[in-house]
Scaffold this active site. Structure first.
Site, PDB file in Angstrom:
ATOM      1  CG  ASN A 276      54.757  -9.301  42.720  1.00 37.37           C
ATOM      2  OD1 ASN A 276      54.995  -9.430  43.919  1.00 37.37           O
ATOM      3  ND2 ASN A 276      53.801  -8.513  42.257  1.00 37.37           N
TER       4      ASN A 276
ATOM      5  NE  ARG B  33      54.889  -4.961  44.568  1.00 33.51           N
ATOM      6  CZ  ARG B  33      53.586  -4.857  44.495  1.00 33.51           C
ATOM      7  NH1 ARG B  33      52.889  -5.732  43.818  1.00 33.51           N
ATOM      8  NH2 ARG B  33      52.979  -3.864  45.073  1.00 33.51           N
TER       9      ARG B  33
ATOM     10  CG  HIS C 254      50.035   0.032  46.780  1.00 34.86           C
ATOM     11  ND1 HIS C 254      49.099   0.309  47.756  1.00 34.86           N
ATOM     12  CD2 HIS C 254      50.015  -1.298  46.622  1.00 34.86           C
ATOM     13  CE1 HIS C 254      48.532  -0.811  48.171  1.00 34.86           C
ATOM     14  NE2 HIS C 254      49.086  -1.815  47.498  1.00 34.86           N
TER      15      HIS C 254
ATOM     16  NE  ARG D  34      47.001  -6.038  53.778  1.00 35.76           N
ATOM     17  CZ  ARG D  34      47.770  -5.630  52.776  1.00 35.76           C
ATOM     18  NH1 ARG D  34      48.639  -4.654  52.947  1.00 35.76           N
ATOM     19  NH2 ARG D  34      47.654  -6.177  51.576  1.00 35.76           N
TER      20      ARG D  34
ATOM     21  CD  GLU E   6      51.460  -2.901  41.474  1.00 38.22           C
ATOM     22  OE1 GLU E   6      50.686  -3.805  41.104  1.00 38.22           O
ATOM     23  OE2 GLU E   6      51.535  -2.545  42.648  1.00 38.22           O
TER      24      GLU E   6
END
Ligand code: AMP
Length: 397
Positions: free
Chosen positions: A9, A92, A180, A240, A378
């Site tokens: 990742n 990923r 996601h 963000r 994940e």
């Protein structure tokens, strides 16, 4: 000897690795490692399956001056210290564009395809693809699998996927994708064990981490997401802003005279909880702070989670269960309690004692919406997809 699956990742200055042992269809975590500060003051930190630290040291400039060197260092370390040569590597990748609806083996053609999606995720996609390219050059025969954050949302309806723009933009790829997806896919799988009665019901999953979004699941499939074209949309995040009127972006260009790079930096790094509080992007710090601005930033976050719960409940025509996951969702009993209180109109009733203990089920027995805390994984989802492709099958979903 069991096979090993390596998951990667990769971000701009850090790469996370996990090594899984594969026996048949079963996967067991062997090692987790993270290299931070690539190109500056790199260090590696690794833990074994029990969480014991097995490496924690600074790396020389030549060991991790860039992502390719960091990968070499990791491969060498795995080979020498653990005698591990991964059978396959799962990555990923944030964007599969309009094309990829499931994980794929990557060859030079697929890589070229994925590079076409860089404009759709300019900050993430190049970092995700860099290690794939390096491994393809150095070990062309090693199977590599790209697992996309967008793929799980691929079956959204046309109205969910569109912006109200001339159709040519949709054809160009200007769509609401959702992100996601690996986290939501994992949660949809876990629900079958944790709450089999709800696995096929109307479920809202709130992935509340430094990046945050929410997903509406019906019968285990994603039907709506709070994120759209980029990972800027929807909920406020660590740095963000989440959804804002596009007029604000015009204001930044026209009145503040900011250029594209400055606007991009501002929206990705200077807004959200950090911008609003002026204190921190980290919920732990905001919870510890006695400053009114910290409390306001948290109140704003909770308010927006509750607003989007209403939006997603409308997409689903009601809601049977609500799942909290990721860093904030799994660890902040206080945020969960405040969100649950705002969902009372939907029939949610929190079991405060269970919530304080971070239990799996945190709703009272008389709650009309079941509330859960389910840790996401994940990396395990990436390893599962990689192993499944290696064995020539699809992950059942
Ligand atoms: P993630 O991106 O899923 O790793 O989530 C990271 C974020 O989770 C951090 O920035 C924190 O804001 C939040 N977090 C982690 N641990 C806690 C905790 N114990 N209490 C509150 N927030 C936490």
């Amino acid at each position: 000897m069991p096979d090993h699956i390596l998951t990667v990742n990769a971000g701009s200055s850090s790469v996370k690795f996990q090594v899984f042992k594969a026996e048949g269809e079963a996967l067991e975590l062997d090692l987790k490692a993270q290299i931070d500060g690539i190109g500056t003051q790199a260090k590696i930190r690794a833990t074994d399956a029990n969480g014991a630290i097995v490496a924690d040291r600074a790396l020389a400039q030549t060991e991790a001056g860039n992502v390719a060197e960091a990968l070499d260092t990791t491969a060498k370390w795995l080979r020498e210290r653990y005698d591990v040569e991964p059978a396959a590597i799962g990555h990923r990748v944030v964007h599969g564009g309009p094309k990829y609806s499931r994980p794929v083996f990557v060859d030079a053609n697929v890589l070229a395809d994925l590079e076409r999606f860089v404009p759709l995720a300019p900050l993430h996609q190049p970092n995700n693809l860099a290690p794939i390219r390096t491994i393809l050059e150095r070990y062309p025969d090693r199977p590599q699998v790209a697992c996309f954050d967008t793929a799980f949302h691929h079956e959204h309806s046309a109205v969910a996927k569109h912006f109200a723009l001339p159709e040519q933009f949709f054809a160009e790829g200007v769509r609401r994708y959702g992100f996601h997806g690996l986290s939501y896919e994992y949660i949809a799988e876990r629900l079958k064990d944790v709450a089999p009665d709800y696995a096929r019901a109307r479920v809202i999953v709130a992935h509340l981490g430094s990046g945050a979004s929410m997903c509406a699941l019906f019968e285990g499939r994603s039907v709506e997401s709070t994120m759209g074209f980029t990972a800027l949309d929807g909920l406020p995040m660590g740095t963000r802003p989440g959804q804002i009127d596009p007029g604000v972006v015009l204001y930044l260009f026209a009145q503040k005279r900011m250029d594209v790079d400055a606007v991009q930096r501002f929206l990705y790094n200077e807004c959200g909880l950090r911008g609003l509080s002026g204190i921190s992007n980290d919920v732990r710090e905001l919870e510890r702070s006695s400053e009114p601005a910290a409390a306001f930033a948290l109140e704003y976050f909770v308010y927006r989670v509750a607003l989007y719960a209403g939006t997603l409940a409308a997409a689903l025509g009601g809601v049977d269960a609500f799942v909290f996951t990721a860093g904030i969702g799994e660890n902040s009993a206080s945020i969960r309690a405040k969100v649950a209180k705002k969902l009372a109109w939907l029939g949610a009733a929190l079991d405060s004692a269970a919530n304080a203990k971070h239990a799996t089920t945190i709703s009272r027995s008389d709650s009309r919406v079941a509330l859960y805390v389910i840790p996401t994984d994940e990396e395990l989802m990436i390893a599962r997809h990689t192993l499944a492709l290696l064995a020539g099958r699809k992950v059942p979903s």
